[in-house]
Design a protein around this motif. Sequence first.
Motif: not given
Lengths: 315, 128
Positions: B32, B45, B53
């Motif tokens: 991430y 993102f 997310q």
Amino acid sequence: MPENRILFGSYSCVLMPGETVLDGLLRAGAAVPNGCRSGVCQSCRLKATSGAIPKVAQVGLRPSEAERGIFLSCLCRPNESLDVELPNESRPQPARIQRVEALEGNVLRVEVDAGGFEIVPGQFLHLVREDGLRRAYSVNQVGDSVLVLHVEELPGGKMSGWLRAAEGRECSLVGPFGDVVYRPEFADKDIVCVGTGTGLSPLWGMLRNAGAHGRKKTLYFGASSVSRLYLRSELTAFCKAEGVDLVLSAFDSSGQDEVSAVPIEDLIERGNHNPMTTRYFLCGAPGFVRGLRKKLYLSGTPLDQILSDPFEAFV
Amino acid sequence: MSWTKKGEAMGTSLYERIGGEAAVNAAVDVFYRKVLSDVRISRFFDTVDMDAQRAKQKAFLTYAFGGPANYSGKDMRGAHVHLGLNEHHFNAVMENLGATLEELGVPADLIGEAAAIAMSVKNEVLNR
């Protein structure tokens, strides 16, 4: 295509394609509470007694609330018909503006006589005027039946403009909401609070409850100008008494007199806080809070160690 | 975290060999953070709800590791069609996936298997 019908008390509407439950019910004439219309303030909370709620409409809710069928109507585009009602905790409780004091830096200190309204310093509530106008405010202090709010007077502000002269007036309160609360399990990590403007209010409130916290406590308080660092001397005295490291920042500071001109984000970096052993609390302007949260995450702080209440503007 | 090539001949699932849920948990924040910092794809993102997310990245990695995830081709297509993705975006995500697993010391052959799973939904993701 089957129609999605929303039933809310005596109101009923068939949603148009892509329409949210909030918009549909407002269109039908129902007075559904609402504020930011972007899923942050939680004014639009409803409870579904029948029908499935898309997960996206339960963002930011506690698991127990989501399980009970609570959802944010401004985010809800259901795939079937729903029966909905106001959740218990969204029912307004009567209160009265007891005292309003103008502080420096365009901030009002508002005392609200709130009876048994349950809330803890650091959380926020919705203050609702008799005509339904609603704003979210964080609680700085909780007394016997009195709550203290710090409200920024915005130019042309509908609620803040009214509050200035609202001593003695009736209102109602809804809540409590928010994550900026001290919990005993937070004793395991250092605390870093970061607030801009009236973002100070909930952080200071939370720190009042963190007296027993054995590890390091740091408070970064920033404003656009030195004159907006409101209640500065009281805050300085409080931090000294409670062992909180206080770092002040203002754009127009000359760099002397203990107020840095260095931007808050840079001051935090210089603070060299250990990402793994620090818990952050962020309050203030949404752009600032979101940007800082992302920055802290990217530099190694676990997401669940960053708690924030962005002060989202109401529509 | 260390991975060993056990169970190859016995036909143990990729998910088990790569380390299961613990591997996903070790990888999710690495992945991430990478995609948030990758200027080619960060905008896909960079959302307001970081918790949601992150949960999506966790689901993606579980899927790519051959773990329990019930996505139909229709789900993959529907979830991505509105994003306007192209080959470059897809490749950037694959790169970040590979870099994440390398960083965590996953053996090359397991990386290859995970990559193959991710590649298998390329047409759905790019709405081809």
